[in-house]
Design an enzyme around this catalytic site. Structure first.
Site, PDB file in Angstrom:
ATOM      1  N   GLU A  10     -55.841 -28.580 -34.938  1.00 23.12           N
ATOM      2  CA  GLU A  10     -57.050 -28.141 -34.248  1.00 23.12           C
ATOM      3  C   GLU A  10     -58.329 -28.286 -35.074  1.00 23.12           C
ATOM      4  OE1 GLU A  10     -55.873 -24.287 -32.745  1.00 23.12           O
ATOM      5  OE2 GLU A  10     -56.233 -23.246 -34.644  1.00 23.12           O
TER       6      GLU A  10
ATOM      7  N   GLU B 164     -48.714 -26.428 -28.914  1.00 20.90           N
ATOM      8  CA  GLU B 164     -48.643 -24.968 -28.903  1.00 20.90           C
ATOM      9  C   GLU B 164     -48.960 -24.500 -27.498  1.00 20.90           C
ATOM     10  OE1 GLU B 164     -51.041 -22.806 -31.755  1.00 20.90           O
ATOM     11  OE2 GLU B 164     -50.631 -24.262 -33.349  1.00 20.90           O
TER      12      GLU B 164
END
Ligand SMILES: *[C@@H]1O[C@H](CO)[C@@H](O)[C@H](O)[C@H]1NC(C)=O
Ligand SMILES: *[C@@H]1O[C@H](CO)[C@@H](O)[C@H](O)[C@H]1NC(C)=O
Ligand SMILES: *[C@@H]1O[C@H](CO)[C@@H](O)[C@H](O)[C@H]1NC(C)=O
Ligand SMILES: *[C@@H]1O[C@H](CO)[C@@H](O)[C@H](O)[C@H]1NC(C)=O
Ligand SMILES: *[C@@H]1O[C@H](CO)[C@@H](O)[C@H](O)[C@H]1NC(C)=O
Length: 512
Positions: A182, A397
Site C-alpha cells: 500500500e 487483504e
C-alpha cells in the site's frame, strides 16, 4: 488522455449495487484460483532484537510495540501446521529487511536467511504456496538516519539490492512477489498525516504535530521513489530470475471503493478525482507511463516529473496488481480548498470522505467494524477492468475489524467474508481477471494503527497465556469449511452459530 478522463467519470456510475451470490463453493472459482490468508513481518514475528535483526522505522515509531507481536519467529512451525489444518492454499507474509540485511545494505544476516528459508520450506512441505511481500512500512532505521529513507533516491538502489538477495535466496520456492505494500496509503499516512511510520508531517497538516516533515511535498517525493524502486525491482526480477523461477511480481495498493455522495456533477467528478489520487497515483504510471492529469494540475511542481526514461522503466512494470480492500466510502466535492495556497496531498485531492451517507459524519480512522458493502468490491474490480484494461488482480487483504478481545464468536466477520467472497465471485463471472484472495489476517496481529486495540484474525492469540496459544474463531471454522470444498450460504452461517455460538469458552476446538 482527456477523453479517457471523461469516459472514466461516466464509468463510476456504471457499477450499481448488485446483490452478491449467496450460495457458492470454492469449485465455482476458476481453476488455479488461490485462496489464502495474510500477515506481515513486524506484525507477527516478534524477536525484534534477536539473532541480529536491527530496528526498522516501525520499531522506532511504535516504540517497540511489536517486540513480541505473536512470536511467529519462534512459532512458525505451529502456525504453518494451523494453516495446513485450516486448508490455506497460500500464505502471504512479508520479509523484514532489517532482519535480512540489518544495515540496510551490505552483509546478509545468516540467521535471517535461515529463518525465511525455514518458513518457506515449512510452507512448501505442507503444500502451501509462499506469496511474499518485500516491504511493509519497515525499512531499517539506519537508512532513515543516513539519508531520509524514501525521501532519497538512494533507496532505489538499496531496495533493489535487498530484493536481489530475496530473489536469489528464496525465489526458487516463491510463487508470487509483491514489492511494496500500500505505497499509496504509506506515502499519505507516513509523510502527510504522520499517523504511520516514519511519522512525518508539518503543521497545519497531520493529526498531531510531528517533529519533522513537510506534508506539502514529501508524500509526492516518497511515492515517486517507491514507484521507481518498485519498477527497478520488477525489471531485475524479469531480467534475471523470472524465466528460471516462474513466479509473478506486482505491487499492492490500498483500494477503497469510492461512491459520489450525491448525484451532482461536482460529487461525481470528485469521486473520479479521488480515484485518480488514491489509485491512479500508482496505476496510471504503471499502465500509461505517467501520473494522472488531475494530480499534475492540482499538485503542480510538488509532484515530481516522470522523465521519459523513468516513464519507460515504470510503464508495464507489473504482472498483477494486489488490492487491499475493506470497504466503500462516500466522496463529496471540496474543490474550494484549491483556492488555498498551502496544500498537502489531501487538500490537492479536494474531497471529503465519509463512511456514511450522512454529510456530517467525519472520516473515522478506527471504526468498530467496517460498513459491509460487498457490492463495492465488484465496483472496484469492474473499474480496474474498464479503466486499466483488466489487469490480473490479487485481493491481498480483505477482512472485518473488531475490537480485540477474547470472544471467539465473530459472526459479523463470518457474514462479512461470506458476502465479500460472494461479491468477488460475481465480479469474476462478469469478467474480472482476479486470480487470488487473501483474508487479512490469519491470526490476530500487532495492528498498524492501534497495536492491540483491534483485530482481524481468523485465530485469536491469547496474550495472557505465556505460550501465546492460538484459538480458532468462528470465522476460522467457516473459512476452513469453504477451503475444504464445502458450500457456504447464509444458512451455513446460522448453522455455525448454533454449533459454535457459545464458543467464547477457551476450549481449543480443532479445525476440520
Ligand atoms: C502544533 O504546532 C502549532 C504551530 O507551531 C501550534 O500552534 C499548536 O498549538 C501545536 N499543537 C499541539 C497539539 O501541540
Ligand atoms: C515544504 O517544502 C516547500 C518546497 O521546498 C517549501 O516551500 C515549504 O515552505 C516547506 N514547508 C515546510 C512546512 O517546511
Ligand atoms: C441518484 O440517481 C439515482 C438514479 O437516477 C437515484 O436512484 C438515486 O436515489 C440518486 N441518489 C441521490 C443521492 O440523489
Ligand atoms: C468483544 O468484541 C466484540 C466485537 O467488537 C464486541 O461485540 C464485544 O462486546 C466485545 N466484548 C468485550 C468483553 O469487550
Ligand atoms: C459487467 O461487464 C460489462 C461489460 O464489461 C459491463 O458493461 C457491466 O457494467 C458489468 N456489470 C457489473 C454489474 O459490473
Amino acid at each position: 488522455m482527456l477523453r479517457l478522463y471523461c469516459l472514466l467519470i461516466l464509468m463510476l456510475n456504471l457499477a450499481l449495487p448488485v446483490l452478491s451470490v449467496d450460495t457458492y463453493s470454492k469449485e465455482d472459482f476458476p481453476p488455479g484460483f488461490i485462496f489464502g490468508a495474510a500477515t506481515s513481518a513486524y506484525q507477527v514475528e516478534g524477536a525484534a532484537r534477536e539473532d541480529g535483526r536491527s530496528p526498522s522505522v516501525w520499531d522506532t515509531f511504535s516504540r517497540g510495540g511489536g517486540d513480541v507481536a505473536v512470536d511467529e519467529y519462534h512459532k512458525y512451525k505451529e502456525d504453518v501446521q494451523l494453516m495446513a489444518e485450516t486448508g490455506l492454499g497460500a500464505y502471504r507474509f512479508s520479509i523484514s529487511w532489517a532482519r535480512l540485511i540489518p544495515n540496510g545494505r551490505g552483509p546478509v544476516n545468516p540467521k535471517g536467511l535461515r529463518y525465511y528459508n525455514n518458513l518457506i520450506n515449512e510452507l512448501i512441505s505442507h503444500g502451501i504456496q509462499a506469496h511474499v511481500l518485500l516491504y511493509n512500512y519497515d525499512h531499517p532505521q539506519s537508512l532513515e538516519d543516513e539519508y531520509g529513507g524514501w525521501l532519497s533516491r538512494n533507496i532505489v538502489r538499496d531496495f533493489t539490492a535487498y530484493a536481489d538477495v530475496c530473489f536469489r535466496e528464496f525465489g526458487d520456492r516463491v510463487s508470487s512477489w509483491s514489492t511494496i505494500n500500500e505505497p499509496n496509503i504509506f506515502a499519505n499516512g507516513g509523510y502527510d498525516q504522520g499517523v504511520v511510520p516514519p511519522g512525518r508531517c508539518s503543521y497545519p497538516f497531520g493529526l498531531w504535530n510531528c517533529s519533522k516533515g513537510n506534508s506539502s511535498t514529501e508524500p509526492y517525493l516518497a511515492a515517486h521513489n517507491m514507484l521507481l524502486a518498485h519498477a527497478s525491482t520488477v525489471r531485475l526480477y524479469k531480467d534475471r530470475y523470472q524465466s528460471k523461477q516462474n513466479g509473478v511480481i506486482g505491487v499492492t495498493l490500498y483500494a477503497l471503493w469510492l461512491v459520489p455522495l450525491t448525484n451532482s456533477t461536482e460529487d461525481e467528478t470528485a469521486a473520479q478525482r479521488a480515484m485518480d489520487f488514491l489509485i491512479g497515483w500508482f496505476v496510471n504510471p504503471l499502465v500509461f507511463g505517467d501520473y494522472p492529469e488531475v494530480m499534475k494540475k492540482n499538485a503542480g511542481s510538488r509532484l515530481p516529473v516522470l522523465t521519459d526514461q523513468e516513464s519507460k522503466l515504470v510503464k508495464g512494470a507489473f504482472d498483477f496488481l494486489g488490492l487491499i480492500h475493506y470497504t466503500t466510502v462516500y466522496i463529496k466535492d471540496n474543490s474550494k480548498i484549491l483556492k488555498t495556497e498551502n496544500r498537502d496531498f489531501n487538500a490537492d485531492m479536494a474531497v471529503t470522505i465519509s463512511f456514511t451517507q450522512d454529510e456530517d459524519d467525519p472520516f473515522g480512522l478506527f471504526p468498530v467494524e467496517y460498513p459491509q458493502r460487498p457490492w463495492g468490491l465488484q465496483g472496484l474490480l469492474e473499474y480496474l477492468k474498464q479503466a486499466y484494461g483488466n489487469p490480473p488482480v490479487y485481493i491481498h487483504e480483505n477482512g472485518q475489524v473488531s475490537r480485540r478481545n477474547s470472544s471467539l464468536d465473530d459472526t459479523s466477520r463470518v457474514e462479512y467474508l461470506h458476502a465479500y467472497i460472494g461479491s468477488l465471485l460475481d465480479a469474476i463471472r462478469n469478467g474480472s481477471n482476479t486470480r487470488g484472495y487473501f483474508v487479512w489476517s490469519f491470526l490476530d496481529v500487532f495492528e498498524l494503527l492501534d497495536g492491540r486495540g483491534s483485530s482481524y484474525g481468523l485465530y485469536f492469540v491469547d496474550l495472557d497465556d505465556p505460550s501465546l496459544r492460538r484459538l480458532p474463531k468462528k470465522s476460522a471454522h467457516w473459512y476452513s469449511h469453504f477451503l475444504k470444498g464445502g458450500r457456504v450460504s447464509s444458512s451455513r452461517t446460522l448453522e455455525l452459530e448454533k454449533t459454535f455460538g457459545d464458543s467464547s469458552s477457551e476450549t481449543l476446538v480443532s479445525i476440520g
